[in-house]
Design a protein around this motif. Structure first.
Motif, short mmCIF file in Angstrom:
data_model
loop_
_atom_site.label_atom_id
_atom_site.label_comp_id
_atom_site.label_asym_id
_atom_site.label_seq_id
_atom_site.Cartn_x
_atom_site.Cartn_y
_atom_site.Cartn_z
N VAL A 1 0.84 -1.20 0.00
CA VAL A 1 0.00 0.00 0.00
C VAL A 1 0.88 1.26 0.00
N LYS A 2 1.99 1.18 0.76
CA LYS A 2 2.88 2.35 0.77
C LYS A 2 3.54 2.56 -0.58
N SER A 3 3.71 1.49 -1.35
CA SER A 3 4.39 1.61 -2.63
C SER A 3 3.48 2.18 -3.72
N VAL A 4 2.19 2.29 -3.43
CA VAL A 4 1.28 2.85 -4.44
C VAL A 4 1.65 4.30 -4.68
N LYS A 5 1.91 4.63 -5.95
CA LYS A 5 2.43 5.97 -6.25
C LYS A 5 1.41 7.05 -5.94
N LYS A 6 1.92 8.11 -5.36
CA LYS A 6 1.06 9.24 -5.01
C LYS A 6 0.39 9.81 -6.27
N THR A 7 1.15 9.81 -7.35
CA THR A 7 0.59 10.35 -8.60
C THR A 7 -0.65 9.58 -9.04
N TRP A 8 -0.63 8.25 -8.89
CA TRP A 8 -1.81 7.46 -9.27
C TRP A 8 -3.03 7.91 -8.48
N MET A 9 -2.80 8.13 -7.19
CA MET A 9 -3.93 8.51 -6.34
C MET A 9 -4.41 9.91 -6.71
N GLU A 10 -3.45 10.79 -7.00
CA GLU A 10 -3.85 12.16 -7.33
C GLU A 10 -4.59 12.22 -8.66
N VAL A 11 -4.08 11.46 -9.62
CA VAL A 11 -4.80 11.39 -10.91
C VAL A 11 -6.22 10.93 -10.66
N ALA A 12 -6.35 9.87 -9.88
CA ALA A 12 -7.68 9.32 -9.62
C ALA A 12 -8.57 10.36 -8.94
N LEU A 13 -8.00 11.09 -7.98
CA LEU A 13 -8.80 12.11 -7.29
C LEU A 13 -9.26 13.21 -8.24
N THR A 14 -8.33 13.67 -9.10
CA THR A 14 -8.74 14.74 -10.02
C THR A 14 -9.77 14.24 -11.03
N LEU A 15 -9.79 12.93 -11.26
CA LEU A 15 -10.79 12.40 -12.19
C LEU A 15 -12.10 12.09 -11.48
N GLY A 16 -12.19 12.48 -10.21
CA GLY A 16 -13.48 12.37 -9.52
C GLY A 16 -13.70 11.07 -8.78
N THR A 17 -12.61 10.43 -8.31
CA THR A 17 -12.74 9.17 -7.61
C THR A 17 -13.10 9.38 -6.14
N SER A 18 -14.08 8.62 -5.66
CA SER A 18 -14.45 8.68 -4.24
C SER A 18 -13.43 7.90 -3.42
N GLU A 19 -13.46 8.11 -2.11
CA GLU A 19 -12.52 7.42 -1.22
C GLU A 19 -12.62 5.90 -1.37
N PHE A 20 -13.86 5.39 -1.47
CA PHE A 20 -14.03 3.96 -1.58
C PHE A 20 -13.50 3.42 -2.91
N ARG A 21 -13.81 4.13 -3.98
CA ARG A 21 -13.34 3.70 -5.31
C ARG A 21 -11.82 3.81 -5.39
N LEU A 22 -11.27 4.81 -4.68
CA LEU A 22 -9.82 4.95 -4.65
C LEU A 22 -9.19 3.66 -4.12
N LEU A 23 -9.85 3.11 -3.10
CA LEU A 23 -9.36 1.87 -2.51
C LEU A 23 -9.44 0.71 -3.51
N THR A 24 -10.60 0.55 -4.13
CA THR A 24 -10.78 -0.62 -4.99
C THR A 24 -10.14 -0.46 -6.36
N LYS A 25 -10.03 0.78 -6.85
CA LYS A 25 -9.55 0.95 -8.23
C LYS A 25 -8.08 1.34 -8.31
N VAL A 26 -7.52 1.85 -7.22
CA VAL A 26 -6.13 2.29 -7.30
C VAL A 26 -5.26 1.60 -6.25
#
Ligand SMILES: Nc1ncnc2c1ncn2[C@@H]1O[C@H](COP(=O)(O)OP(=O)(O)OP(=O)(O)O)[C@@H](O)[C@H]1O
Ligand SMILES: [Mg+2]
Lengths: 255, 253
Positions: B142-167
């Motif tokens: 989980v720590k190795s998941v790139k911050k950029t992936w999460m930020e991209v997902a957030l800017t594309l409108g990902t909810s906290e739950f979807r962030l978990l399952t999709k990223v």
């Protein structure tokens, strides 16, 4: 439609308790469909500015508004394209582009249809099933552009998107970006280190001062697209912008 | 050529074994290879009234599967929470570091006191063996998941739950998988040892301990061979899964 940045400042609190002022105060208005390039010395807050507009960072003071609605946090009207490699490596090109639609709950067929449209727009038809690691740097940034466009934002925030691409591919990407921009008429905020790139792309070039970045000067580029890089008046603007930048980055530096 | 080099040493060991067995000529110390092969060739036949090799292997696999499953079901969610929330990780870190070096078998007396002799105790001990590699790798994943992936997902409108399952989950999956592989390896070693404890009446560990009481060294060796083979097979399955599903991780540039 107008993107309005009002009295924006940002300071960071470091771990040792000190604060650094990274940005502003800064005021800027960008009108609908405008292509604005942001130039400035390294560390002057360009990325910070884009991240605040994209909702990834909160401003210390000031506001961002789009059509006079204040923007706080990630917003469907804004899409960001990062410099570094940001595709999801476990997803195919198609599913990368469809990502924003997927998390919005669009059914598979629908989102794939839209994704295909944007893959075609960035010239990657035929690569839908490929994985990101099978693509060149330029192709990957096209995927990132398609992914951003697929959610149909109003504003594209691009942070040195072609910074890691070699010069030839870069020129090609610039031409294609302009074509896409002309077709989709997005408002674009484009951060770059390259004066040449800025002068080639922008309607207006915003030159920032050293940290904390404020607006030093706004240089309009009156030329129509496609631009000829060797045309004298174009070269003239480039020389002017370059002088401003050099001046800004040399003030007070010890060497 | 290369395929053969791996077989040279085992062949030499077997040859040496056979020679020594003939010289010693005492099956209670060193049985002839033939008598071991004989046991291995009839895996469905009953051995010393304890059931067949296959039956006992199946019991061991069942137990390890159960303990492993419980470890994964608890370890992965805990690991995700600890990888995601720094304060939780800091809160738990000392405790984990203190518990981790305790070998699974050191838990046996406690397990017996809490759960008595039986399946629950064994599953508990396997759980202990598998839990830590799974937990720790999930945290790292989980720590190795790139911050950029999460930020991209957030800017594309990902909810906290979807962030978990999709990223976060797909991004962490390769390292979690490594944790599962290591966890299963340890669990497999642990089950065999745990089955040697009093109170068990089946399993490969039980079989080889029981055969010892009868001086059936050939059965012991046959049991050990099966333990090794199953261990290799399961590891291969995990490695294959890694290649098929998580190839992107090593190919990513
Ligand atoms: N999260 C943070 N915490 C502390 N300081 C930060 C943080 N993000 C940025 N800064 C600081 O703020 C300043 C502006 O950073 P920023 O990345 O926006 O600059 P930049 O103009 O994009 O630089 P470059 O041209 O090198 O990309 C820098 O001094 C940087 O060190
Ligand atoms: Mg930057």
């Amino acid at each position: 439609m107008k993107l309005r940045i009002t009295d924006l400042t940002k300071s960071f609190t470091l771990e040792d308790g000190n604060t650094i002022e990274a940005l502003g105060p800064l005021n800027l208005e960008v009108s609908d469909g405008e292509f604005v390039c942001i130039l400035g010395p390294s560390g002057c807050g360009k990325t910070t500015l884009l991240r605040i507009i994209g909702g990834l960072e909160r401003p210390t003071s000031g506001t961002i508004s789009l059509n006079s609605a204040t923007i706080e946090g990630p917003n469907p009207s804004m899409a960001m394209i990062f410099q570094e490699y940001s595709l999801f490596p476990w997803r195919s090109v198609l599913d990368n582009v469809a990502f924003g639609l997927e998390v919005r709950g669009l059914p598979k067929e629908e989102r794939h249809r839209i994704a295909r449209k944007y893959i075609e727009l960035v010239g990657l038809s035929g690569f839908e099933a490929n994985k990101p690691y099978e693509l060149s740097g330029g192709m990957r940034q096209r995927v990132a552009v398609a992914r951003a466009l697929a959610i149909e934002p109003k504003v594209l925030l691009m942070d040195e998107p072609f910074g890691a691409i070699d010069a030839q591919a870069r020129n090609k990407m610039q031409r294609e970006l302009l074509q896409i921009w002309e077709k989709t008429r997005k408002t674009v905020l484009f951060v770059t280190h390259s004066v040449d790139e800025a002068v080639y792309l922008a309607d207006r070039i915003v030159i920032l001062t050293r940290r904390p970045g404020r607006i030093k000067e706004i240089v309009p580029v009156p030329h129509h697209h496609p631009r000829e890089r060797t045309e004298p008046s174009f070269v003239e603007i480039r020389r002017y912008v370059l002088r401003q930048i050099t001046e800004e980055s040399e003030i007070g530096t010890p060497h | 050529m290369k395929r053969w080099t791996g077989i040279v040493v085992p062949l030499m060991i077997m040859a040496g074994w056979e020679v020594a067995a003939i010289l010693i000529s005492n099956p209670f110390i060193l049985p002839r290879l033939g008598t071991i092969v004989e046991v291995l060739m009839r895996p469905a036949d009953d051995l010393l009234g304890t059931g067949s090799l296959l039956y006992n292997a199946w019991r061991s696999v069942q137990r390890v599967g159960l303990g492993f499953l419980v470890a994964a079901l608890i370890g992965i969610p805990c690991g995700i929470a600890m990888g995601r929330y720094r304060w939780l990780n800091q809160l738990m870190d000392t405790t984990l570091q203190a518990l981790r070096p305790i070998p699974p078998l050191a838990w046996v007396p406690l397990a017996l006191a809490w759960f008595r002799i039986g399946l629950t105790s064994i599953v508990f001990i396997i759980f202990i063996g598998a839990f830590f590699p799974i937990l720790i790798n999930t945290i790292d994943g989980v720590k190795s998941v790139k911050k950029t992936w999460m930020e991209v997902a957030l800017t594309l409108g990902t909810s906290e739950f979807r962030l978990l399952t999709k990223v976060i989950l797909p991004g962490a999956a390769p390292i979690v998988w490594t944790g599962l592989r290591l966890g299963f390896g340890i669990a497999w070693m642990t089950v065999v040892a745990a089955e040697m404890l009093p109170g068990t009446i089946s399993g490969l560990g039980y079989l080889i301990m029981y055969a010892y009481n009868f001086g059936q060294v050939n059965v012991i060796i046959a049991g050990m061979v099966v333990i090794g083979l199953i261990g290799i097979a399961i590891d291969l399955i995990f490695k294959q899964g890694e290649k098929v599903w998580f190839g992107w991780r090593s190919l990513e540039r």
